[in-house]
Design an enzyme around this catalytic site. Sequence first.
Site, PDB file in Angstrom:
ATOM      1  N   CYS A   1       8.399   1.378  -0.723  1.00 11.53           N
ATOM      2  CA  CYS A   1       8.765   2.517   0.136  1.00 11.53           C
ATOM      3  C   CYS A   1      10.145   2.281   0.739  1.00 11.53           C
ATOM      4  CB  CYS A   1       7.733   2.724   1.246  1.00 11.53           C
ATOM      5  SG  CYS A   1       6.249   3.620   0.735  1.00 11.53           S
TER       6      CYS A   1
ATOM      7  N   ASP B   1      14.003  -4.877 -12.095  1.00 17.43           N
ATOM      8  CA  ASP B   1      13.098  -5.870 -11.515  1.00 17.43           C
ATOM      9  C   ASP B   1      13.910  -7.107 -11.123  1.00 17.43           C
ATOM     10  OD1 ASP B   1       9.730  -6.353 -11.838  1.00 17.43           O
ATOM     11  OD2 ASP B   1      11.000  -8.075 -11.360  1.00 17.43           O
TER      12      ASP B   1
ATOM     13  N   HIS C   1       4.360   7.126  -1.281  1.00 18.47           N
ATOM     14  CA  HIS C   1       3.504   5.944  -1.384  1.00 18.47           C
ATOM     15  C   HIS C   1       2.166   6.308  -2.033  1.00 18.47           C
ATOM     16  CE1 HIS C   1       2.103   1.913  -0.459  1.00 18.47           C
ATOM     17  NE2 HIS C   1       0.929   2.493  -0.270  1.00 18.47           N
TER      18      HIS C   1
ATOM     19  N   ASN D   1       0.173  -2.185 -13.665  1.00 22.60           N
ATOM     20  CA  ASN D   1      -0.918  -3.085 -13.304  1.00 22.60           C
ATOM     21  C   ASN D   1      -1.643  -2.495 -12.114  1.00 22.60           C
ATOM     22  OD1 ASN D   1      -0.221  -5.107 -15.229  1.00 22.60           O
ATOM     23  ND2 ASN D   1       1.458  -5.751 -13.908  1.00 22.60           N
TER      24      ASN D   1
ATOM     25  N   GLY E   1      -3.192  -8.272 -12.011  1.00 25.26           N
ATOM     26  CA  GLY E   1      -2.069  -8.992 -11.411  1.00 25.26           C
ATOM     27  C   GLY E   1      -1.141  -8.131 -10.589  1.00 25.26           C
TER      28      GLY E   1
ATOM     29  N   HIS F   1       2.198  -0.428  -4.397  1.00 31.28           N
ATOM     30  CA  HIS F   1       2.852   0.888  -4.463  1.00 31.28           C
ATOM     31  C   HIS F   1       3.013   1.133  -5.966  1.00 31.28           C
ATOM     32  CE1 HIS F   1       6.177   3.788  -2.920  1.00 31.28           C
ATOM     33  NE2 HIS F   1       6.117   3.929  -4.251  1.00 31.28           N
TER      34      HIS F   1
ATOM     35  N   HIS G   1       3.799   1.499  -9.606  1.00 29.05           N
ATOM     36  CA  HIS G   1       5.044   1.270 -10.340  1.00 29.05           C
ATOM     37  C   HIS G   1       4.738   1.045 -11.809  1.00 29.05           C
ATOM     38  CE1 HIS G   1       3.599  -2.601  -8.777  1.00 29.05           C
ATOM     39  NE2 HIS G   1       4.072  -3.142  -9.861  1.00 29.05           N
TER      40      HIS G   1
ATOM     41  N   HIS H   1       6.336  -0.662 -15.256  1.00 33.39           N
ATOM     42  CA  HIS H   1       7.328  -1.587 -15.794  1.00 33.39           C
ATOM     43  C   HIS H   1       7.821  -1.030 -17.130  1.00 33.39           C
ATOM     44  CE1 HIS H   1       5.996  -5.157 -13.247  1.00 33.39           C
ATOM     45  NE2 HIS H   1       4.908  -4.412 -13.186  1.00 33.39           N
TER      46      HIS H   1
END
Length: 114
Positions: free
Chosen positions: A7, A30, A46, A87, A93, A98, A100, A102
Amino acid sequence: MQECLFCRIAAGDQEADVVHTSDNVVAFRDVNPQAPTHVLIIPKDHIESARVLKERHADLLAEIFVTAAHLARANGIDRSGWRLVTNSGEDAGQSVHHLHFHLLGGRKMAWPPG
Ligand code: 5GP
Ligand code: ZN
């Protein structure tokens, strides 16, 4: 100050290497990349994880996937291949709570993932 790290990044209150932004979505590199291209794509709002997604998030999710395809092209990995992964929860993991995605590419990926 907001408690949630992503956030804060979405609000511009926490430094990040932002590569794309819109009214609803932010993408940034990242901090601990697992591939030559490793970008995180997040909603500005959020949302804890994929676990709590509802029908009303359909447009947001469509934008996230289109953004991933756009960023794959921008990073030169659209032809070689890329992976988009989220994930959700402890066994997967998830470490930042929040939502996301990858975006990973630029190297050969193993399957199944660890
Ligand atoms: P998860 O493990 O929840 O699926 O992914 C969280 C990701 O956020 C990890 O890949 C981790 O490297 C990344 N991350 C954690 N803190 C920061 C940060 O402060 N900045 C950036 N850019 N990435 C972060
Ligand atoms: Zn958040």
